[in-house]
Design an enzyme around this catalytic site. Structure first.
Site, PDB file in Angstrom:
ATOM      1  N   HIS A  18       0.817  -1.230   0.000  1.00  0.00           N
ATOM      2  CA  HIS A  18       0.000   0.000   0.000  1.00  0.00           C
ATOM      3  C   HIS A  18       0.851   1.281   0.000  1.00  0.00           C
ATOM      4  CE1 HIS A  18      -3.034   2.939   1.179  1.00  0.00           C
ATOM      5  NE2 HIS A  18      -2.462   3.086   2.360  1.00  0.00           N
ATOM      6  N   HIS A  42       3.698   6.963   5.363  1.00  0.00           N
ATOM      7  CA  HIS A  42       2.501   7.642   5.876  1.00  0.00           C
ATOM      8  C   HIS A  42       1.718   6.875   6.925  1.00  0.00           C
ATOM      9  CE1 HIS A  42       0.191   5.193   2.994  1.00  0.00           C
ATOM     10  NE2 HIS A  42      -0.871   5.505   3.720  1.00  0.00           N
ATOM     11  N   ASP A  43       1.817   5.535   6.939  1.00  0.00           N
ATOM     12  CA  ASP A  43       1.062   4.763   7.935  1.00  0.00           C
ATOM     13  C   ASP A  43       1.938   4.248   9.073  1.00  0.00           C
ATOM     14  OD1 ASP A  43      -1.641   4.918   7.134  1.00  0.00           O
ATOM     15  OD2 ASP A  43      -1.377   3.364   5.606  1.00  0.00           O
ATOM     16  N   GLU A  69       0.752   5.737  12.640  1.00  0.00           N
ATOM     17  CA  GLU A  69      -0.594   5.300  13.027  1.00  0.00           C
ATOM     18  C   GLU A  69      -0.656   3.786  13.270  1.00  0.00           C
ATOM     19  OE1 GLU A  69      -4.010   7.503  11.234  1.00  0.00           O
ATOM     20  OE2 GLU A  69      -4.416   5.511  10.412  1.00  0.00           O
ATOM     21  N   ASP A  70       0.060   3.026  12.485  1.00  0.00           N
ATOM     22  CA  ASP A  70      -0.153   1.567  12.480  1.00  0.00           C
ATOM     23  C   ASP A  70       1.011   0.736  12.997  1.00  0.00           C
ATOM     24  OD1 ASP A  70      -2.657   2.009  11.416  1.00  0.00           O
ATOM     25  OD2 ASP A  70      -2.005   1.752   9.350  1.00  0.00           O
ATOM     26  N   ASP A 110      -3.472   8.596  -0.824  1.00  0.00           N
ATOM     27  CA  ASP A 110      -3.968   7.553   0.088  1.00  0.00           C
ATOM     28  C   ASP A 110      -5.421   7.201  -0.244  1.00  0.00           C
ATOM     29  OD1 ASP A 110      -3.637   5.804   2.311  1.00  0.00           O
ATOM     30  OD2 ASP A 110      -4.499   7.291   3.678  1.00  0.00           O
TER      31      ASP A 110
HETATM   32  P1  NDP Z   1     -11.745   0.965   8.567  1.00  0.00           P
HETATM   33  O1  NDP Z   1     -11.253   2.355   8.761  1.00  0.00           O
HETATM   34  O2  NDP Z   1     -11.715   0.041   9.719  1.00  0.00           O
HETATM   35  O3  NDP Z   1     -10.990   0.285   7.342  1.00  0.00           O
HETATM   36  C1  NDP Z   1     -10.634   1.015   6.193  1.00  0.00           C
HETATM   37  C2  NDP Z   1      -9.163   1.327   6.250  1.00  0.00           C
HETATM   38  O4  NDP Z   1      -8.421   0.090   6.273  1.00  0.00           O
HETATM   39  C3  NDP Z   1      -8.702   2.052   5.008  1.00  0.00           C
HETATM   40  O5  NDP Z   1      -8.874   3.438   5.182  1.00  0.00           O
HETATM   41  C4  NDP Z   1      -7.241   1.622   4.911  1.00  0.00           C
HETATM   42  O6  NDP Z   1      -6.524   2.491   5.775  1.00  0.00           O
HETATM   43  C5  NDP Z   1      -7.223   0.227   5.514  1.00  0.00           C
HETATM   44  N1  NDP Z   1      -7.242  -0.921   4.575  1.00  0.00           N
HETATM   45  C6  NDP Z   1      -6.566  -2.092   4.746  1.00  0.00           C
HETATM   46  N2  NDP Z   1      -6.829  -2.959   3.775  1.00  0.00           N
HETATM   47  C7  NDP Z   1      -7.666  -2.341   2.923  1.00  0.00           C
HETATM   48  C8  NDP Z   1      -8.274  -2.748   1.697  1.00  0.00           C
HETATM   49  N3  NDP Z   1      -8.084  -3.967   1.163  1.00  0.00           N
HETATM   50  N4  NDP Z   1      -9.088  -1.872   1.067  1.00  0.00           N
HETATM   51  C9  NDP Z   1      -9.284  -0.648   1.582  1.00  0.00           C
HETATM   52  N5  NDP Z   1      -8.746  -0.205   2.739  1.00  0.00           N
HETATM   53  C10 NDP Z   1      -7.936  -1.052   3.425  1.00  0.00           C
HETATM   54  O7  NDP Z   1     -13.211   0.892   8.049  1.00  0.00           O
HETATM   55  P2  NDP Z   1     -14.252   2.021   7.778  1.00  0.00           P
HETATM   56  O8  NDP Z   1     -13.736   2.992   6.800  1.00  0.00           O
HETATM   57  O9  NDP Z   1     -15.518   1.370   7.457  1.00  0.00           O
HETATM   58  O10 NDP Z   1     -14.347   2.798   9.155  1.00  0.00           O
HETATM   59  C11 NDP Z   1     -14.618   2.187  10.371  1.00  0.00           C
HETATM   60  C12 NDP Z   1     -15.816   2.890  10.905  1.00  0.00           C
HETATM   61  O11 NDP Z   1     -16.961   2.315  10.312  1.00  0.00           O
HETATM   62  C13 NDP Z   1     -15.991   2.766  12.354  1.00  0.00           C
HETATM   63  O12 NDP Z   1     -16.494   3.969  12.851  1.00  0.00           O
HETATM   64  C14 NDP Z   1     -17.008   1.631  12.489  1.00  0.00           C
HETATM   65  O13 NDP Z   1     -17.736   1.758  13.683  1.00  0.00           O
HETATM   66  C15 NDP Z   1     -17.859   1.878  11.316  1.00  0.00           C
HETATM   67  N6  NDP Z   1     -18.530   0.717  10.780  1.00  0.00           N
HETATM   68  C16 NDP Z   1     -19.219   0.879   9.617  1.00  0.00           C
HETATM   69  C17 NDP Z   1     -19.920  -0.154   9.054  1.00  0.00           C
HETATM   70  C18 NDP Z   1     -20.613   0.075   7.805  1.00  0.00           C
HETATM   71  O14 NDP Z   1     -21.312  -0.790   7.332  1.00  0.00           O
HETATM   72  N7  NDP Z   1     -20.430   1.229   7.196  1.00  0.00           N
HETATM   73  C19 NDP Z   1     -19.984  -1.472   9.681  1.00  0.00           C
HETATM   74  C20 NDP Z   1     -19.155  -1.558  10.838  1.00  0.00           C
HETATM   75  C21 NDP Z   1     -18.491  -0.488  11.357  1.00  0.00           C
HETATM   76  P3  NDP Z   1      -4.933   2.783   5.674  1.00  0.00           P
HETATM   77  O15 NDP Z   1      -4.644   3.492   4.417  1.00  0.00           O
HETATM   78  O16 NDP Z   1      -4.693   3.632   6.893  1.00  0.00           O
HETATM   79  O17 NDP Z   1      -4.307   1.427   5.763  1.00  0.00           O
HETATM   80 ZN    ZN Z   2      -2.765   4.485   3.926  1.00  0.00          ZN
END
Ligand code: NDP
Ligand code: ZN
Length: 176
Positions: free
Chosen positions: A34, A60-61, A64-65, A121
């Site tokens: 990524h 960038h991550d 945070e991660d 991103d």
């Molecule tokens: P997350 O933020 O948990 O996951 C998305 C993040 O995961 C991306 O921004 C990216 O961040 C990283 N990532 C890792 N693998 C992938 C991939 N294959 N594809 C895309 N992104 C990936 O999820 P949400 O954006 O849904 O946010 C979580 C929120 O949603 C919470 O508030 C939760 O309570 C809520 N929620 C929503 C639901 C719904 O149906 N909408 C259901 C359950 C919860 P990076 O670039 O930092 O790695």
């Molecule tokens: Zn990222």
């Protein structure tokens, strides 16, 4: 030559820090794919050559991660790159829902360098949600992710028309 060696150092640092992490897609791809995608997009699709932006994209991550600290980033890469990575890092004291709202609220406050990394991103994550989505995400969740990313990016437009049009082309792939 210095810029090339700085960029390789940033990617090697990120690869080490993310070495045990995987993305959320069904194949559990290596996490480092990524940040490398961001660097490749900025450099080879958008023509961005600012070395601080490219290094920060690779890193960038990490704050945070991973266990990486801002002190460590400053020591290895300098204050400017560390500052961009800090801008890319959500406040870990907030819950996930609040973090997502904060990204929308604060997009316009980001530095120009951080705006470029933020655009990259969101483009890369939308491509992943379209092509290799997190395991178990239903259609509504994928659509909501696209819409949240659009809300963030709408707050920082006017910085790089090329990247913004790549974002819009990617948003046009919103799942239906
Ligand atoms: P997350 O933020 O948990 O996951 C998305 C993040 O995961 C991306 O921004 C990216 O961040 C990283 N990532 C890792 N693998 C992938 C991939 N294959 N594809 C895309 N992104 C990936 O999820 P949400 O954006 O849904 O946010 C979580 C929120 O949603 C919470 O508030 C939760 O309570 C809520 N929620 C929503 C639901 C719904 O149906 N909408 C259901 C359950 C919860 P990076 O670039 O930092 O790695
Ligand atoms: Zn990222």
């Amino acid at each position: 030559m210095d810029t090339l060696s700085d960029l390789i150092k940033a990617i090697a640092f990120a690869a080490d820090k993310h070495r045990d992490q995987r993305r959320k897609d069904v194949c559990a791809s290596p996490y480092i794919n990524h940040p490398i995608q961001l660097v490749n997009l900025l450099c080879n699709e958008a023509g961005v050559s600012n070395i601080n932006v490219l290094c920060a994209a690779g890193l960038h991550d990490t704050l945070e991660d991973t266990e990486t600290t801002a002190t460590e980033l400053t020591q290895y890469f300098g204050q400017q790159i560390c500052s961009i990575v800090l801008e890319m890092s959500d406040d870990s004291n907030l819950c996930k829902t609040e973090r997502k709202k904060e990204q929308i609220r604060h997009a316009s406050d980001l530095s120009n360098e951080a705006k470029l990394v933020k655009l990259a991103d969101k483009i890369c994550n939308l491509r992943d949600v379209a092509d290799n989505p997190p395991a178990g995400w239903d259609l509504q969740r994928r659509q909501e992710y696209f819409d949240w990313a659009l809300a963030v990016i709408n707050g920082l437009r006017g910085i790089h028309p090329g990247l913004e049009s790549i974002f819009d082309e990617t948003y046009a792939r919103r799942p239906e």
